[in-house]
Scaffold this motif. Structure first.
Motif, PDB file in Angstrom:
ATOM      1  N   SER A 137       0.810  -1.212   0.000  1.00 34.70           N
ATOM      2  CA  SER A 137       0.000   0.000   0.000  1.00 34.70           C
ATOM      3  C   SER A 137       0.849   1.270   0.000  1.00 34.70           C
ATOM      4  CB  SER A 137      -0.923   0.020   1.211  1.00 34.70           C
ATOM      5  OG  SER A 137      -1.922  -0.972   1.107  1.00 34.70           O
ATOM      6  N   LEU A 138       0.345   2.286  -0.700  1.00 32.29           N
ATOM      7  CA  LEU A 138       0.981   3.601  -0.722  1.00 32.29           C
ATOM      8  C   LEU A 138       0.379   4.520   0.331  1.00 32.29           C
ATOM      9  CD1 LEU A 138       1.011   3.985  -4.599  1.00 32.29           C
ATOM     10  CD2 LEU A 138       2.817   3.069  -3.128  1.00 32.29           C
ATOM     11  N   ALA A 139      -0.806   4.162   0.833  1.00 29.87           N
ATOM     12  CA  ALA A 139      -1.466   4.878   1.923  1.00 29.87           C
ATOM     13  C   ALA A 139      -2.269   3.842   2.692  1.00 29.87           C
ATOM     14  CB  ALA A 139      -2.367   5.987   1.394  1.00 29.87           C
ATOM     15  N   GLU A 140      -2.220   3.888   4.017  1.00 30.19           N
ATOM     16  CA  GLU A 140      -2.860   2.823   4.795  1.00 30.19           C
ATOM     17  C   GLU A 140      -2.914   3.228   6.263  1.00 30.19           C
ATOM     18  OE1 GLU A 140      -5.092   0.231   4.551  1.00 30.19           O
ATOM     19  OE2 GLU A 140      -3.740  -0.493   2.986  1.00 30.19           O
ATOM     20  N   ASN A 141      -3.856   2.653   7.000  1.00 30.10           N
ATOM     21  CA  ASN A 141      -3.846   2.807   8.444  1.00 30.10           C
ATOM     22  C   ASN A 141      -3.685   1.448   9.097  1.00 30.10           C
ATOM     23  OD1 ASN A 141      -3.993   3.869  11.058  1.00 30.10           O
ATOM     24  ND2 ASN A 141      -6.205   3.591  11.124  1.00 30.10           N
ATOM     25  N   SER A 142      -4.752   0.676   9.161  1.00 34.57           N
ATOM     26  CA  SER A 142      -4.717  -0.624   9.834  1.00 34.57           C
ATOM     27  C   SER A 142      -5.417  -1.652   8.948  1.00 34.57           C
ATOM     28  CB  SER A 142      -5.410  -0.522  11.195  1.00 34.57           C
ATOM     29  OG  SER A 142      -5.517  -1.776  11.815  1.00 34.57           O
ATOM     30  N   PRO A 143      -4.731  -2.184   7.935  1.00 30.78           N
ATOM     31  CA  PRO A 143      -5.386  -3.078   6.977  1.00 30.78           C
ATOM     32  C   PRO A 143      -5.806  -4.410   7.604  1.00 30.78           C
ATOM     33  CG  PRO A 143      -3.021  -3.005   6.588  1.00 30.78           C
ATOM     34  CD  PRO A 143      -3.310  -1.951   7.616  1.00 30.78           C
ATOM     35  N   ASN A 144      -7.099  -4.700   7.525  1.00 30.59           N
ATOM     36  CA  ASN A 144      -7.598  -5.963   8.059  1.00 30.59           C
ATOM     37  C   ASN A 144      -6.923  -7.161   7.408  1.00 30.59           C
ATOM     38  OD1 ASN A 144      -9.306  -4.491   9.648  1.00 30.59           O
ATOM     39  ND2 ASN A 144     -11.200  -5.251   8.747  1.00 30.59           N
ATOM     40  N   SER A 145      -6.629  -7.045   6.110  1.00 31.42           N
ATOM     41  CA  SER A 145      -6.043  -8.180   5.398  1.00 31.42           C
ATOM     42  C   SER A 145      -4.693  -8.568   5.991  1.00 31.42           C
ATOM     43  CB  SER A 145      -5.894  -7.861   3.908  1.00 31.42           C
ATOM     44  OG  SER A 145      -5.089  -6.706   3.713  1.00 31.42           O
ATOM     45  N   LEU A 146      -3.893  -7.585   6.388  1.00 26.39           N
ATOM     46  CA  LEU A 146      -2.608  -7.865   7.027  1.00 26.39           C
ATOM     47  C   LEU A 146      -2.820  -8.531   8.378  1.00 26.39           C
ATOM     48  CD1 LEU A 146       0.451  -7.642   7.470  1.00 26.39           C
ATOM     49  CD2 LEU A 146       0.108  -5.244   8.128  1.00 26.39           C
ATOM     50  N   CYS A 147      -3.758  -8.003   9.169  1.00 31.13           N
ATOM     51  CA  CYS A 147      -4.028  -8.582  10.491  1.00 31.13           C
ATOM     52  C   CYS A 147      -4.536 -10.017  10.361  1.00 31.13           C
ATOM     53  CB  CYS A 147      -5.041  -7.721  11.239  1.00 31.13           C
ATOM     54  SG  CYS A 147      -4.457  -6.048  11.599  1.00 31.13           S
ATOM     55  N   GLU A 148      -5.351 -10.283   9.352  1.00 30.26           N
ATOM     56  CA  GLU A 148      -5.861 -11.639   9.142  1.00 30.26           C
ATOM     57  C   GLU A 148      -4.728 -12.589   8.771  1.00 30.26           C
ATOM     58  OE1 GLU A 148     -10.420 -10.496   7.726  1.00 30.26           O
ATOM     59  OE2 GLU A 148      -8.891 -10.938   6.224  1.00 30.26           O
ATOM     60  N   ALA A 149      -3.810 -12.126   7.933  1.00 30.41           N
ATOM     61  CA  ALA A 149      -2.666 -12.969   7.568  1.00 30.41           C
ATOM     62  C   ALA A 149      -1.802 -13.263   8.788  1.00 30.41           C
ATOM     63  CB  ALA A 149      -1.840 -12.284   6.482  1.00 30.41           C
ATOM     64  N   GLN A 150      -1.630 -12.275   9.654  1.00 27.50           N
ATOM     65  CA  GLN A 150      -0.862 -12.490  10.874  1.00 27.50           C
ATOM     66  C   GLN A 150      -1.541 -13.520  11.776  1.00 27.50           C
ATOM     67  OE1 GLN A 150      -0.745  -8.295  11.983  1.00 27.50           O
ATOM     68  NE2 GLN A 150       1.474  -8.277  11.742  1.00 27.50           N
ATOM     69  N   LEU A 151      -2.873 -13.417  11.918  1.00 27.29           N
ATOM     70  CA  LEU A 151      -3.599 -14.385  12.737  1.00 27.29           C
ATOM     71  C   LEU A 151      -3.501 -15.793  12.160  1.00 27.29           C
ATOM     72  CD1 LEU A 151      -6.905 -12.640  13.882  1.00 27.29           C
ATOM     73  CD2 LEU A 151      -5.040 -13.457  15.313  1.00 27.29           C
ATOM     74  N   ALA A 152      -3.459 -15.889  10.837  1.00 30.51           N
ATOM     75  CA  ALA A 152      -3.323 -17.196  10.195  1.00 30.51           C
ATOM     76  C   ALA A 152      -1.915 -17.761  10.362  1.00 30.51           C
ATOM     77  CB  ALA A 152      -3.673 -17.093   8.706  1.00 30.51           C
ATOM     78  N   GLY A 153      -0.984 -16.944  10.875  1.00 31.78           N
ATOM     79  CA  GLY A 153       0.373 -17.409  11.126  1.00 31.78           C
ATOM     80  C   GLY A 153       1.315 -17.242   9.961  1.00 31.78           C
ATOM     81  N   LEU A 154       0.876 -16.537   8.927  1.00 28.42           N
ATOM     82  CA  LEU A 154       1.647 -16.432   7.700  1.00 28.42           C
ATOM     83  C   LEU A 154       2.778 -15.411   7.825  1.00 28.42           C
ATOM     84  CD1 LEU A 154       1.400 -17.594   4.794  1.00 28.42           C
ATOM     85  CD2 LEU A 154       0.080 -15.563   4.208  1.00 28.42           C
ATOM     86  N   PRO A 155       3.980 -15.693   7.303  1.00 28.62           N
ATOM     87  CA  PRO A 155       5.016 -14.665   7.241  1.00 28.62           C
ATOM     88  C   PRO A 155       4.517 -13.483   6.415  1.00 28.62           C
ATOM     89  CG  PRO A 155       5.930 -16.829   6.759  1.00 28.62           C
ATOM     90  CD  PRO A 155       4.440 -16.984   6.756  1.00 28.62           C
ATOM     91  N   CYS A 156       4.780 -12.260   6.875  1.00 33.62           N
ATOM     92  CA  CYS A 156       4.219 -11.072   6.237  1.00 33.62           C
ATOM     93  C   CYS A 156       5.303 -10.062   5.891  1.00 33.62           C
ATOM     94  CB  CYS A 156       3.196 -10.404   7.156  1.00 33.62           C
ATOM     95  SG  CYS A 156       1.733 -11.421   7.504  1.00 33.62           S
ATOM     96  N   THR A 157       5.127  -9.412   4.738  1.00 28.49           N
ATOM     97  CA  THR A 157       5.954  -8.276   4.372  1.00 28.49           C
ATOM     98  C   THR A 157       5.026  -7.165   3.931  1.00 28.49           C
ATOM     99  OG1 THR A 157       7.782  -7.509   2.977  1.00 28.49           O
ATOM    100  CG2 THR A 157       6.261  -9.095   1.998  1.00 28.49           C
TER     101      THR A 157
END
Length: 207
Positions: A159-179
Motif C-alpha cells: 500500500s501507498l497509503a494505509e492505516n490498519s489493513p484488516n487483510s494484514l491482520c488476518e494474515a498475521q492471525l493465520a500465522g503467515l510470514p508477512c511483508t
C-alpha cells in the motif's frame, strides 16, 4: 481514465467530510500511532482511546501455518480493489523474484481478471512480463480465505497509503510470514525484522 478521475472526486469529498468530523468531535478510538498523530494534529483537545480491532472468528484458532505444508514461492495479497494498494509494485517485485525463483506466483484474493481492476492489473502484469504468474482467487468467504492464506508461502501488501489493513491482520492471525510497506499505521502492526518485514512504499526492490 474516467474511473480514476471519479475516484479522485470521491476521495476529495470523503477527505473533506473526514476533516469536519475530526475537528467537530471530541471522543475517538483508533489502533495505530499514525491515526493518533493525525488526530492530535487536527484536533489536539480530542480524547483518544486505543481500541484493537476484532477480526472475523474464522481467523482465530485452527491449525497454524506451516512452511512444510505451504505451496513454496506462492505470494498472496487479498485486497487489490483500490489504486493505493500498490498492486503494481507487487507485480514489479514479481519480475525481480522470477530471476531467482521461476515458479513464483502471486495469488490475488477478491475480484477477477474481467472487471476494470482485474484488467488494469493484467495490463501491468504483461508490462512486467509476469502475466502467467498471476492468479485471481475470486471472492472468498472467511473460511476460504484462511485456507488460501495457510496455503501460501508469504503474504505481501504494498500500500501507498494505509492505516490498519484488516487483510494484514488476518494474515498475521493465520500465522503467515508477512511483508508490508512502511506507510501509515502499518509500523504499529509489524515489528520490522521480528514479526515481519517492512519496505519503503513504492520500492519493488524492498531495499
Amino acid at each position: 481514465d474516467i474511473g480514476r478521475l471519479l475516484l479522485y472526486v470521491q476521495y476529495r469529498a470523503a477527505a473533506k467530510r473526514e476533516l469536519e468530523l475530526l475537528r467537530g468531535n471530541h471522543w475517538f478510538m483508533g489502533r495505530t500511532l499514525w491515526d493518533r498523530a493525525w488526530l492530535e494534529a487536527v484536533n489536539p483537545t480530542a480524547t483518544y482511546f486505543h481500541v484493537p480491532e476484532l477480526l472475523r472468528s474464522a481467523f482465530y484458532g485452527g491449525a497454524p501455518w506451516d512452511v512444510a505444508s505451504c505451496e513454496r514461492h506462492r505470494i498472496i495479497f487479498t485486497n487489490a480493489n483500490t489504486y493505493y494498494r500498490g498492486t503494481e509494485v507487487l507485480l514489479e517485485a514479481m519480475a525481480i523474484l522470477k530471476r531467482e525463483f521461476a515458479d513464483v506466483t502471486l495469488a490475488i484474493g477478491g475480484g477477477n481478471n474481467r472487471g476494470s481492476t482485474g484488467r488494469r492489473i493484467m495490463r501491468a502484469a504483461r508490462r512486467f512480463g509476469v502475466e502467467g504468474a498471476v492468479q485471481f482467487l475470486g471472492r472468498l468467504n472467511a473460511r476460504q480465505m484462511v485456507d488460501e492464506l495457510r496455503r501460501a508461502h508469504v503474504y505481501a501488501i504494498a500500500s501507498l497509503a494505509e492505516n490498519s489493513p484488516n487483510s494484514l491482520c488476518e494474515a498475521q492471525l493465520a500465522g503467515l510470514p508477512c511483508t508490508a510497506s512502511y506507510v501509515g499505521g502499518i509500523p504499529s502492526l509489524v515489528d520490522d525484522g521480528v514479526t515481519g518485514f517492512l519496505f519503503p512504499p513504492g520500492d519493488a526492490n524492498g531495499d
